[in-house]
Design a protein around this motif. Structure first.
Motif, mmCIF file in Angstrom:
data_model
loop_
_atom_site.group_PDB
_atom_site.id
_atom_site.type_symbol
_atom_site.label_atom_id
_atom_site.label_comp_id
_atom_site.label_asym_id
_atom_site.label_seq_id
_atom_site.Cartn_x
_atom_site.Cartn_y
_atom_site.Cartn_z
ATOM 1 N N THR A 136 86.038 71.157 17.820
ATOM 2 C CA THR A 136 86.723 70.584 18.242
ATOM 3 C C THR A 136 86.343 68.976 18.864
ATOM 4 O O THR A 136 86.625 67.988 18.848
ATOM 5 N N GLY A 137 84.787 68.473 17.807
ATOM 6 C CA GLY A 137 84.002 67.405 17.513
ATOM 7 C C GLY A 137 83.476 67.372 19.247
ATOM 8 O O GLY A 137 82.610 66.393 19.275
ATOM 9 N N THR A 138 83.635 68.257 19.994
ATOM 10 C CA THR A 138 82.236 67.702 21.192
ATOM 11 C C THR A 138 81.706 68.615 20.573
ATOM 12 O O THR A 138 81.958 70.112 20.555
ATOM 13 N N LYS A 139 80.173 68.579 21.330
ATOM 14 C CA LYS A 139 78.607 69.163 21.321
ATOM 15 C C LYS A 139 78.695 69.446 22.732
ATOM 16 O O LYS A 139 78.097 68.403 23.525
ATOM 17 N N ALA A 140 78.250 71.154 22.972
ATOM 18 C CA ALA A 140 77.616 71.072 24.322
ATOM 19 C C ALA A 140 76.331 72.490 24.205
ATOM 20 O O ALA A 140 76.813 73.183 23.044
ATOM 21 N N LEU A 141 75.778 73.144 24.769
ATOM 22 C CA LEU A 141 75.172 74.298 25.252
ATOM 23 C C LEU A 141 76.110 74.748 26.419
ATOM 24 O O LEU A 141 76.268 74.359 27.488
ATOM 25 N N ALA A 142 76.780 75.981 25.484
ATOM 26 C CA ALA A 142 78.051 76.050 26.679
ATOM 27 C C ALA A 142 77.214 78.394 25.807
ATOM 28 O O ALA A 142 76.651 78.288 24.960
ATOM 29 N N LEU A 143 78.549 79.350 26.184
ATOM 30 C CA LEU A 143 78.370 80.513 25.940
ATOM 31 C C LEU A 143 78.614 80.583 25.055
ATOM 32 O O LEU A 143 77.966 81.374 23.452
ATOM 33 N N GLN A 144 79.670 79.785 24.245
ATOM 34 C CA GLN A 144 80.416 79.815 22.776
ATOM 35 C C GLN A 144 78.819 79.676 22.021
ATOM 36 O O GLN A 144 79.189 79.978 20.496
ATOM 37 N N THR A 145 77.989 79.008 21.926
ATOM 38 C CA THR A 145 77.026 77.801 20.987
ATOM 39 C C THR A 145 76.104 78.625 21.427
ATOM 40 O O THR A 145 75.369 78.403 20.348
ATOM 41 N N ALA A 146 75.327 79.128 22.628
ATOM 42 C CA ALA A 146 73.812 79.240 22.173
ATOM 43 C C ALA A 146 73.077 80.136 21.720
ATOM 44 O O ALA A 146 72.623 79.394 21.249
ATOM 45 N N SER A 147 73.777 81.032 21.441
ATOM 46 C CA SER A 147 73.247 81.944 20.495
ATOM 47 C C SER A 147 72.956 81.390 18.768
ATOM 48 O O SER A 147 71.892 81.171 18.470
ATOM 49 N N THR A 148 73.848 80.785 18.376
ATOM 50 C CA THR A 148 74.084 79.729 17.796
ATOM 51 C C THR A 148 73.000 79.123 17.401
ATOM 52 O O THR A 148 72.419 78.760 16.672
ATOM 53 N N ILE A 149 72.577 78.378 18.260
ATOM 54 C CA ILE A 149 71.566 76.681 18.393
ATOM 55 C C ILE A 149 70.679 77.508 18.512
ATOM 56 O O ILE A 149 69.728 76.944 17.086
ATOM 57 N N TYR A 150 69.830 78.966 19.029
ATOM 58 C CA TYR A 150 68.999 79.162 19.192
ATOM 59 C C TYR A 150 68.433 79.749 18.000
ATOM 60 O O TYR A 150 66.923 79.728 17.780
ATOM 61 N N SER A 151 69.785 80.464 16.818
ATOM 62 C CA SER A 151 69.170 80.604 15.716
ATOM 63 C C SER A 151 68.707 79.803 14.786
ATOM 64 O O SER A 151 68.173 80.440 13.899
ATOM 65 N N ARG A 152 69.626 79.092 14.964
ATOM 66 C CA ARG A 152 69.479 77.736 14.233
ATOM 67 C C ARG A 152 68.153 76.893 14.204
ATOM 68 O O ARG A 152 67.510 76.770 13.041
ATOM 69 N N ALA A 153 67.642 76.504 15.600
ATOM 70 C CA ALA A 153 65.905 76.320 15.983
ATOM 71 C C ALA A 153 65.384 77.344 15.622
ATOM 72 O O ALA A 153 64.396 76.582 14.877
ATOM 73 N N ILE A 154 65.442 78.146 15.397
ATOM 74 C CA ILE A 154 64.193 79.399 14.910
ATOM 75 C C ILE A 154 64.387 79.049 12.934
ATOM 76 O O ILE A 154 62.953 79.331 12.843
ATOM 77 N N SER A 155 65.682 79.462 12.960
ATOM 78 C CA SER A 155 65.183 79.623 11.503
ATOM 79 C C SER A 155 64.962 78.109 10.792
ATOM 80 O O SER A 155 64.548 78.014 9.568
ATOM 81 N N GLY A 156 64.940 76.777 11.518
ATOM 82 C CA GLY A 156 64.732 75.463 11.041
ATOM 83 C C GLY A 156 62.944 75.710 11.198
ATOM 84 O O GLY A 156 62.447 74.286 10.159
ATOM 85 N N GLU A 157 62.340 76.169 11.922
ATOM 86 C CA GLU A 157 60.991 76.054 11.393
ATOM 87 C C GLU A 157 60.627 77.321 10.679
ATOM 88 O O GLU A 157 59.996 76.873 9.623
ATOM 89 N N ALA A 158 61.469 77.993 10.170
ATOM 90 C CA ALA A 158 61.029 78.873 9.493
ATOM 91 C C ALA A 158 61.224 78.641 8.119
ATOM 92 O O ALA A 158 60.323 78.741 6.852
#
Length: 437
Positions: free
Chosen positions: A411-433
């Motif tokens: 919706t254009g809103t950004k947040a750490l939520a149940l819906q986004t948490a898994s993707t956020i942490y996977s992206r954080a790890i892949s950024g280091e990779a």
């Protein structure tokens, strides 16, 4: 005192310089110098005997006198200044002036260039600005991603509290979601799920552990009140653990003071949280989200639901396998590259006693060429930190866009939520990779 700037290798450099001082003061090294000097003397005398017009003997003697009077005999005090850890200056005494001078003269090249780059990155207007807490000089490569990765894995440390919380989620929150007491859509997109869990149905019950380990049954609102009163101490405990884990070279008080600003800046910089979110809020949200995930896995065992357990294990294995691949590359960026540089630097300083022996076998122009080569290696090593600063900045900018996209709720809103948490942490790890690769 001569200053040597260290980047995540203050302890090893301190050991190297103290070892150099001990070696040069030992009788064994004096015997080695005498043996090499004797060989050099014989060679110089023979060269002078066959070609006295070239003055090889006198050139060799002048070289030996310069090496001893300028590089070896004077002893100085060296201070190892940790630029990334912030620990106290480590002082080494009786270090030969030659190695101290070369290290102190070449060190400011990398130190000042790195500082200039880091300062410039921090004052860039707009989204390109890099917070000081995430700079390379302070915390190394991709510190923002490492912060997000580590905070994404936090769980409540007290097993009693964690058990009570998981039981509360299963006995109270899950049924509130089923009957609409808590709106599932709001719950899945909330950046503060703990607050949404505050008004459970009073007709339901859950277990709570009291003083002495006694387990009692109480209404869901009373259990929430009990958990809410114990929660701040649990979050503080997690925050303290993260402080030492992410700032291992800082003194305990400094690490504890630094971690709150570091976590907040990492989440704000990557558009996962707003400026109103504190480190305590972010840690609590992460820990509660992980408790909700654990509840869905653990309850399958409690109710003897093999299908639920098989699905949970399958999901966990798939995520773990992918993250393990990414984390291996991330470790290369986080540790291996700086360690490789630091090993070369330590080897260069450690070879100084052998370099002195080599100089005793040369004279005139050959000695200058050898000295120039040794100094060139030290200068080359000092050019690495500025490059790491640029790499850290470019990778962090890339990661900020990637993590912001991962935290978007659609919706254009950004947040750490149940819906986004898994993707956020996977992206954080892949950024280091990506950086490691």
């Amino acid at each position: 005192m001569w200053e040597i700037f260290a980047y995540q290798n203050a302890d090893s450099l301190f050991g190297i310089f103290n070892a150099a001082a001990a070696i040069h003061a030992s009788s064994d090294y004096a015997a080695a110098v005498a043996a090499v000097a004797f060989c050099g003397c014989i060679a110089a005398l023979l060269a002078y005997a066959f070609a006295p017009d070239k003055l090889q003997g006198w050139k060799w003697l002048a070289t030996v006198l310069l090496v001893f009077s300028v590089l070896i005999v004077p002893r100085v005090t060296v201070g190892i200044v940790d630029k990334t850890g912030g620990s106290a200056v480590k002082v080494g005494a009786n270090v030969p002036v030659g190695v101290a001078m070369l290290g102190s003269v070449t060190r400011p090249i990398g130190h000042r260039l790195t500082g200039l780059f880091e300062t410039a990155f921090q004052v860039i207007p707009g989204a390109g600005a890099m917070p000081a807490e995430l700079s390379y000089e302070r915390n190394g490569l991709m510190f923002g991603n490492r912060l997000i990765r580590e905070t994404g894995n936090v769980v409540f440390q007290d097993p009693t509290f964690r058990t009570d919380l998981i039981n509360f989620i299963h006995n109270c929150t899950m049924y509130d979601l089923i009957d609409g007491t808590v709106d599932p859509a709001t719950f899945s997109t909330s950046d503060d799920v703990w607050t949404l869990m505050a008004t459970p149905n009073p007709a339901r019950f859950s277990t709570v552990t009291g003083a002495g380990g006694a387990v009692t049954v109480d209404t869901c609102p009373n259990v929430y009140g009990n958990l809410n009163g114990r929660l701040p101490a649990q979050v503080t405990r997690i925050e303290g653990r993260l402080a030492f884990q992410l700032n291992p070279t800082l003194p305990s008080a400094a690490a504890t003071a630094a971690i709150a600003g570091q976590i907040q800046q990492a989440y704000i910089r990557n558009s996962i949280a707003t400026a109103a979110a504190t480190a305590t809020d972010l840690i609590r949200q992460n820990a509660v989200l992980n408790a909700i995930s654990d509840t869905s896995n653990i309850i399958g065992q409690k109710v003897n639901d093999p299908a639920a357990m098989v699905l949970a294990v399958g999901r966990a294995q798939a995520v773990a396998q992918q993250n393990a691949t990414w984390m291996n590359y991330g470790k290369v960026a986080e540790q291996s590259l700086p360690v490789f540089r630091n090993v070369i630097e330590a080897l260069t300083y450690a070879l100084f006693p052998l370099f002195v022996l080599l100089l005793l076998l040369t004279s005139g122009r050959e000695s200058m060429i050898a000295f120039k080569g040794y100094a060139a290696i030290l200068i080359w090593i000092q050019l690495w930190p500025p490059l790491y600063a640029v790499l850290n900045y470019m990778a962090s900018v890339y990661a900020a866009y990637d993590l912001a996209a991962a935290s978007d709720l659609g919706t254009g809103t950004k947040a750490l939520a149940l819906q986004t948490a898994s993707t956020i942490y996977s992206r954080a790890i892949s950024g280091e990779a990506v950086v490691g690769y």
